[in-house]
Design an enzyme around this catalytic site. Structure first.
Site, PDB file in Angstrom:
ATOM      1  N   CYS A 180      58.728   3.153  75.216  1.00 19.68           N
ATOM      2  CA  CYS A 180      59.915   3.270  74.364  1.00 19.68           C
ATOM      3  C   CYS A 180      60.291   4.750  74.214  1.00 19.68           C
ATOM      4  O   CYS A 180      59.445   5.585  73.870  1.00 19.68           O
ATOM      5  CB  CYS A 180      59.626   2.662  72.991  1.00 19.68           C
ATOM      6  SG  CYS A 180      60.818   3.120  71.727  1.00 19.68           S
ATOM      7  N   CYS A 216      59.607   6.199  70.766  1.00 22.75           N
ATOM      8  CA  CYS A 216      58.158   6.387  70.563  1.00 22.75           C
ATOM      9  C   CYS A 216      57.710   7.671  71.259  1.00 22.75           C
ATOM     10  O   CYS A 216      56.923   8.451  70.694  1.00 22.75           O
ATOM     11  CB  CYS A 216      57.372   5.207  71.120  1.00 22.75           C
ATOM     12  SG  CYS A 216      57.413   3.711  70.098  1.00 22.75           S
ATOM     13  N   ASP A 235      70.734  13.827  67.449  1.00 27.64           N
ATOM     14  CA  ASP A 235      71.204  12.953  68.526  1.00 27.64           C
ATOM     15  C   ASP A 235      71.644  13.820  69.712  1.00 27.64           C
ATOM     16  O   ASP A 235      72.305  14.837  69.543  1.00 27.64           O
ATOM     17  CB  ASP A 235      72.360  12.079  68.032  1.00 27.64           C
ATOM     18  CG  ASP A 235      72.610  10.902  68.957  1.00 27.64           C
ATOM     19  OD1 ASP A 235      72.380   9.764  68.527  1.00 27.64           O
ATOM     20  OD2 ASP A 235      73.039  11.120  70.110  1.00 27.64           O
ATOM     21  N   HIS A 241      56.419   1.452  65.947  1.00 23.63           N
ATOM     22  CA  HIS A 241      57.500   0.835  66.720  1.00 23.63           C
ATOM     23  C   HIS A 241      57.934  -0.476  66.084  1.00 23.63           C
ATOM     24  O   HIS A 241      57.136  -1.395  65.906  1.00 23.63           O
ATOM     25  CB  HIS A 241      57.072   0.572  68.167  1.00 23.63           C
ATOM     26  CG  HIS A 241      58.189  -0.030  68.979  1.00 23.63           C
ATOM     27  ND1 HIS A 241      59.165   0.732  69.573  1.00 23.63           N
ATOM     28  CD2 HIS A 241      58.506  -1.320  69.232  1.00 23.63           C
ATOM     29  CE1 HIS A 241      60.029  -0.061  70.173  1.00 23.63           C
ATOM     30  NE2 HIS A 241      59.654  -1.319  69.988  1.00 23.63           N
ATOM     31  N   ASN A 250      72.828   0.493  63.833  1.00 27.11           N
ATOM     32  CA  ASN A 250      73.298  -0.490  64.809  1.00 27.11           C
ATOM     33  C   ASN A 250      72.159  -1.461  65.078  1.00 27.11           C
ATOM     34  O   ASN A 250      71.023  -1.040  65.323  1.00 27.11           O
ATOM     35  CB  ASN A 250      73.717   0.204  66.104  1.00 27.11           C
ATOM     36  CG  ASN A 250      74.932   1.100  65.911  1.00 27.11           C
ATOM     37  OD1 ASN A 250      75.848   0.749  65.182  1.00 27.11           O
ATOM     38  ND2 ASN A 250      74.939   2.256  66.553  1.00 27.11           N
ATOM     39  N   HIS A 268      64.484   0.723  69.231  1.00 24.67           N
ATOM     40  CA  HIS A 268      63.495   1.241  68.290  1.00 24.67           C
ATOM     41  C   HIS A 268      64.318   1.569  67.045  1.00 24.67           C
ATOM     42  O   HIS A 268      65.226   2.417  67.120  1.00 24.67           O
ATOM     43  CB  HIS A 268      62.790   2.477  68.868  1.00 24.67           C
ATOM     44  CG  HIS A 268      61.742   3.078  67.970  1.00 24.67           C
ATOM     45  ND1 HIS A 268      60.458   3.370  68.410  1.00 24.67           N
ATOM     46  CD2 HIS A 268      61.786   3.476  66.677  1.00 24.67           C
ATOM     47  CE1 HIS A 268      59.768   3.898  67.419  1.00 24.67           C
ATOM     48  NE2 HIS A 268      60.560   3.995  66.347  1.00 24.67           N
ATOM     49  N   HIS A 325      66.398   2.798  64.133  1.00 23.79           N
ATOM     50  CA  HIS A 325      66.788   4.166  63.777  1.00 23.79           C
ATOM     51  C   HIS A 325      68.000   4.142  62.868  1.00 23.79           C
ATOM     52  O   HIS A 325      68.867   3.287  62.990  1.00 23.79           O
ATOM     53  CB  HIS A 325      67.074   5.019  65.023  1.00 23.79           C
ATOM     54  CG  HIS A 325      68.036   4.393  65.991  1.00 23.79           C
ATOM     55  ND1 HIS A 325      67.661   3.399  66.866  1.00 23.79           N
ATOM     56  CD2 HIS A 325      69.352   4.611  66.215  1.00 23.79           C
ATOM     57  CE1 HIS A 325      68.700   3.033  67.592  1.00 23.79           C
ATOM     58  NE2 HIS A 325      69.751   3.745  67.212  1.00 23.79           N
TER      59      HIS A 325
HETATM   60  P1  AMP Z   1      72.205   3.095  69.098  1.00 25.83           P
HETATM   61  O1  AMP Z   1      73.474   2.679  69.810  1.00 25.83           O
HETATM   62  O2  AMP Z   1      72.314   2.951  67.618  1.00 25.83           O
HETATM   63  O3  AMP Z   1      70.991   2.426  69.684  1.00 25.83           O
HETATM   64  O4  AMP Z   1      72.102   4.649  69.331  1.00 25.83           O
HETATM   65  C1  AMP Z   1      71.155   5.270  70.127  1.00 25.83           C
HETATM   66  C2  AMP Z   1      71.403   6.755  70.022  1.00 25.83           C
HETATM   67  O5  AMP Z   1      70.312   7.427  70.611  1.00 25.83           O
HETATM   68  C3  AMP Z   1      72.670   7.243  70.738  1.00 25.83           C
HETATM   69  O6  AMP Z   1      73.536   7.880  69.784  1.00 25.83           O
HETATM   70  C4  AMP Z   1      72.137   8.235  71.765  1.00 25.83           C
HETATM   71  O7  AMP Z   1      72.976   9.354  71.940  1.00 25.83           O
HETATM   72  C5  AMP Z   1      70.789   8.616  71.177  1.00 25.83           C
HETATM   73  N1  AMP Z   1      69.805   9.058  72.152  1.00 25.83           N
HETATM   74  C6  AMP Z   1      69.430   8.436  73.290  1.00 25.83           C
HETATM   75  N2  AMP Z   1      68.493   9.149  73.935  1.00 25.83           N
HETATM   76  C7  AMP Z   1      68.236  10.241  73.173  1.00 25.83           C
HETATM   77  C8  AMP Z   1      67.366  11.370  73.287  1.00 25.83           C
HETATM   78  N3  AMP Z   1      66.535  11.517  74.330  1.00 25.83           N
HETATM   79  N4  AMP Z   1      67.402  12.314  72.331  1.00 25.83           N
HETATM   80  C9  AMP Z   1      68.239  12.186  71.258  1.00 25.83           C
HETATM   81  N5  AMP Z   1      69.077  11.144  71.081  1.00 25.83           N
HETATM   82  C10 AMP Z   1      69.087  10.189  72.025  1.00 25.83           C
END
Ligand code: AMP
Length: 115
Positions: free
Chosen positions: A4, A7, A30, A46, A86, A97, A99
């Protein structure tokens, strides 16, 4: 969950711009910010989404919410901010995961959803 991405970020195996860390929680900016302030708060344990949470997650969920307000203020959002979680297919969740997105200005954010 060894594969993940959040994670791995929480374990420091993938680099991130850290906002906060304690024994239960990791917060980081982000990578594709939607607003001037945009960071994510994740539990180190997780759990795929809010839909998978039960009363065993009560303490960590409460801690995430309290930290959201504190960290938002510390990141310059003293005038307000927005939290988004979301969840699942309908909620357009991309990373499975749990958030919290913390989104802030300085300017007013756009409407939550278009009518
Ligand atoms: P969600 O649509 O709520 O699952 O949002 C996932 C978020 O994770 C998105 O806004 C992505 O830009 C962010 N994201 C994905 N990979 C990374 C990463 N390696 N570092 C920081 N943010 C990330």
């Amino acid at each position: 969950m060894t594969d993940c991405i959040f994670c791995k970020i929480a374990r420091g195996e993938i680099p991130s711009r850290k906002v906060y860390e304690d024994e239960d929680i990791f917060a980081f900016h982000d990578v594709r910010p939607l607003t001037p302030v945009h960071f994510l708060i994740v539990p180190k344990l997780h759990v795929a989404s809010l839909a998978e949470c039960d009363m065993t997650h009560q303490a960590v969920l409460g801690k995430m919410m309290v930290l959201a307000g504190r960290l938002a203020r510390e990141e310059g959002c003293g005038d307000g901010f927005r939290l988004i979680i979301n969840t699942g297919r309908v909620g357009l969740q991309e990373v499975y995961h749990l958030h919290i997105h913390v989104l802030g200005g300085p300017d007013r954010l756009p409407p939550m959803l278009k009518r």
